[in-house]
Design an enzyme around this catalytic site. Structure first.
Site, mmCIF file in Angstrom:
data_model
loop_
_atom_site.group_PDB
_atom_site.id
_atom_site.type_symbol
_atom_site.label_atom_id
_atom_site.label_comp_id
_atom_site.label_asym_id
_atom_site.label_seq_id
_atom_site.Cartn_x
_atom_site.Cartn_y
_atom_site.Cartn_z
ATOM 1 N N HIS A 23 0.807 -1.219 0.000
ATOM 2 C CA HIS A 23 0.000 0.000 0.000
ATOM 3 C C HIS A 23 0.845 1.276 0.000
ATOM 4 O O HIS A 23 0.419 2.300 -0.510
ATOM 5 C CB HIS A 23 -0.976 0.004 1.196
ATOM 6 C CG HIS A 23 -0.320 0.118 2.534
ATOM 7 N ND1 HIS A 23 0.184 -0.982 3.198
ATOM 8 C CD2 HIS A 23 -0.093 1.191 3.349
ATOM 9 C CE1 HIS A 23 0.693 -0.579 4.357
ATOM 10 N NE2 HIS A 23 0.544 0.738 4.474
ATOM 11 N N ASP A 24 2.046 1.215 0.558
ATOM 12 C CA ASP A 24 2.900 2.411 0.624
ATOM 13 C C ASP A 24 4.092 2.332 -0.327
ATOM 14 O O ASP A 24 5.079 3.055 -0.150
ATOM 15 C CB ASP A 24 3.408 2.619 2.051
ATOM 16 C CG ASP A 24 2.404 3.377 2.924
ATOM 17 O OD1 ASP A 24 1.511 4.023 2.360
ATOM 18 O OD2 ASP A 24 2.530 3.312 4.162
ATOM 19 N N LYS A 82 5.987 5.342 -1.662
ATOM 20 C CA LYS A 82 6.903 6.149 -0.843
ATOM 21 C C LYS A 82 8.355 5.975 -1.263
ATOM 22 O O LYS A 82 9.225 6.726 -0.803
ATOM 23 C CB LYS A 82 6.739 5.793 0.636
ATOM 24 C CG LYS A 82 5.447 6.322 1.239
ATOM 25 C CD LYS A 82 5.364 6.037 2.729
ATOM 26 C CE LYS A 82 4.086 6.631 3.337
ATOM 27 N NZ LYS A 82 3.986 6.327 4.781
ATOM 28 N N HIS A 123 2.405 9.749 -2.831
ATOM 29 C CA HIS A 123 2.782 8.335 -2.834
ATOM 30 C C HIS A 123 1.622 7.427 -3.227
ATOM 31 O O HIS A 123 1.838 6.350 -3.777
ATOM 32 C CB HIS A 123 3.353 7.920 -1.463
ATOM 33 C CG HIS A 123 2.306 7.621 -0.424
ATOM 34 N ND1 HIS A 123 1.722 8.603 0.343
ATOM 35 C CD2 HIS A 123 1.737 6.446 -0.030
ATOM 36 C CE1 HIS A 123 0.853 8.044 1.182
ATOM 37 N NE2 HIS A 123 0.836 6.741 0.973
ATOM 38 N N HIS A 155 -6.130 3.721 -0.087
ATOM 39 C CA HIS A 155 -6.077 3.468 1.358
ATOM 40 C C HIS A 155 -6.048 4.755 2.191
ATOM 41 O O HIS A 155 -6.176 4.695 3.411
ATOM 42 C CB HIS A 155 -4.892 2.566 1.716
ATOM 43 C CG HIS A 155 -3.549 3.224 1.602
ATOM 44 N ND1 HIS A 155 -2.938 3.484 0.391
ATOM 45 C CD2 HIS A 155 -2.684 3.687 2.557
ATOM 46 C CE1 HIS A 155 -1.764 4.045 0.602
ATOM 47 N NE2 HIS A 155 -1.583 4.186 1.911
ATOM 48 N N HIS A 156 -5.899 5.929 1.536
ATOM 49 C CA HIS A 156 -5.988 7.199 2.263
ATOM 50 C C HIS A 156 -7.290 7.942 1.978
ATOM 51 O O HIS A 156 -7.448 9.088 2.417
ATOM 52 C CB HIS A 156 -4.790 8.099 1.935
ATOM 53 C CG HIS A 156 -3.538 7.697 2.652
ATOM 54 N ND1 HIS A 156 -3.407 7.765 4.019
ATOM 55 C CD2 HIS A 156 -2.357 7.206 2.178
ATOM 56 C CE1 HIS A 156 -2.203 7.350 4.366
ATOM 57 N NE2 HIS A 156 -1.547 6.998 3.267
ATOM 58 N N ASP A 187 -4.102 0.020 8.431
ATOM 59 C CA ASP A 187 -2.923 0.877 8.318
ATOM 60 C C ASP A 187 -2.898 1.932 9.421
ATOM 61 O O ASP A 187 -1.872 2.149 10.085
ATOM 62 C CB ASP A 187 -2.923 1.532 6.940
ATOM 63 C CG ASP A 187 -1.709 2.421 6.710
ATOM 64 O OD1 ASP A 187 -0.614 2.051 7.170
ATOM 65 O OD2 ASP A 187 -1.868 3.472 6.071
#
Length: 349
Positions: free
Chosen positions: A205-206, A209, A234, A260-261, A289
């Site tokens: 998910h990240d 980054k 990201h 996811h954000h 998360d």
């Protein structure tokens, strides 16, 4: 089960002398002659045959035997020929309803019977070959699918290693997030396969980054507006890294990276999606998360106690988080507490 090599033809008849039927039906094939239905069921209980010819008579209920043989899984598609008696139309209908492949009615014509038997034997062997080929293809497909899944998991593992080079805490965070994702998915009633796929995809998910500067990722103090805007990129970067993949699992990971954000009330990023417009995978991962981020030590904050982080999720259900995902999370609280304890014990070892 493939057709039996020996015998290839079974004749079930109450005739005292079945030699004539044997010579007509299977002059070029090994035959086994049986006189009763129980004997036929016993002989065929563990093997198949190219052809089973059954002659109905007052002492042998051929229709019942056909039905019984059709109940044996390995004979579900076998060639069963019934020699019937009585009214032709009624006999044919009863035989076909019982499951006979072909019906022969008196007076018997030896040449016709031989041709029919030969055709049914050829049909049975062709079907047997087709079943073997289908089984081989199924095994090849299964092996190819296994190899594909292994390649996907290797790709994901290597991308996670790349993320860990940027952040040495990433591995533990991703493991805990994946564990929480499985717990939430289970609480929502998703299948084990669905839960495992989402959990594996959530570990990426990240991944976006990777493109964020260390000066922002590792900054101990608050981010400036410009730094925050760069950090928020990201989600889109992770999506672009993964979305064009031919792998369904990596495309699932792209969906999670992108969403996811997002927030339930529409105030999230990058697209400001609201409610169920946010994919379920993103809503599940958001809960997992944020929870793990809250309980983890960071350069800019100490970790919260798990119970405090749980209360935060409950207080923000319906604004930040999907309420159903929060309820599912809470319903699996004991599992999540055990996961946290296990990971902390592993880190300490």
């Amino acid at each position: 089960m493939p057709p039996a090599a020996d015998p290839s033809v079974i004749i079930v008849t109450a005739r005292p002398d079945a030699g004539a039927l044997v010579r007509i039906v299977s002059p070029a094939h090994t035959s086994l002659v049986l006189a009763t239905a129980p004997a036929a069921l016993a002989a065929l209980g563990g093997q198949a045959a190219d052809l089973v010819l059954i002659e109905d008579s007052p002492t042998l209920d051929g229709f019942a035997l056909v039905r019984d043989l059709r109940c044996l899984p390995h004979l579900a598609g076998a060639s069963l020929m019934l020699i019937g008696t009585g009214d032709p139309a009624v006999t044919r209908r009863r035989a076909l309803e019982a499951g006979a492949t072909d019906v022969v009615l008196p007076p018997l014509d030896g040449f016709d019977l031989q041709i029919r038997a030969r055709n049914l034997i050829a049909l049975a062997r062709a079907q047997g070959t087709a079943r073997l080929q289908a089984a081989d293809l199924a095994r090849e497909r299964e092996q190819a699918e296994t190899e594909r899944a292994q390649r996907e998991r290797e790709i994901i593992h290597r991308l996670i290693l790349a993320a860990e080079f940027r952040d040495d805490q990433a591995g533990d965070h991703l493991t805990r997030v994946a564990g929480c994702v499985i717990a939430i998915a289970d609480g929502l009633g998703l299948s084990e396969e669905e839960a495992n796929d989402i959990a594996l995809a959530s570990t990426m998910h990240d991944i976006g980054k990777i493109g964020v500067a260390d000066s922002i990722l590792r900054k101990a103090g608050p981010l400036t507006e410009e730094e925050r805007a760069e950090m928020m990129q990201h989600a889109l970067r992770g999506y672009r890294m993964l979305n064009d993949s031919a792998s369904p699992l990596l495309r699932l990971a792209a969906e999670i990276a992108l969403t996811h954000h997002e927030r339930w009330d529409g105030t999230g990023y990058p697209r400001g999606l609201e409610g169920e417009a946010i994919p379920l995978t993103g809503r599940i991962t958001a809960v997992a998360d944020v929870f793990d981020a809250l309980i983890s030590d960071r350069v800019y904050k100490p970790g919260w106690p798990p119970e405090q982080a749980r209360r935060f999720l409950e207080e923000h259900a319906g604004t930040h988080f999907d309420p159903a995902c929060v309820r599912a999370f809470v319903s699996r609280w004991d599992e999540i507490v055990a996961l946290i304890a296990e990971r902390r014990a592993s880190q300490a070892a």
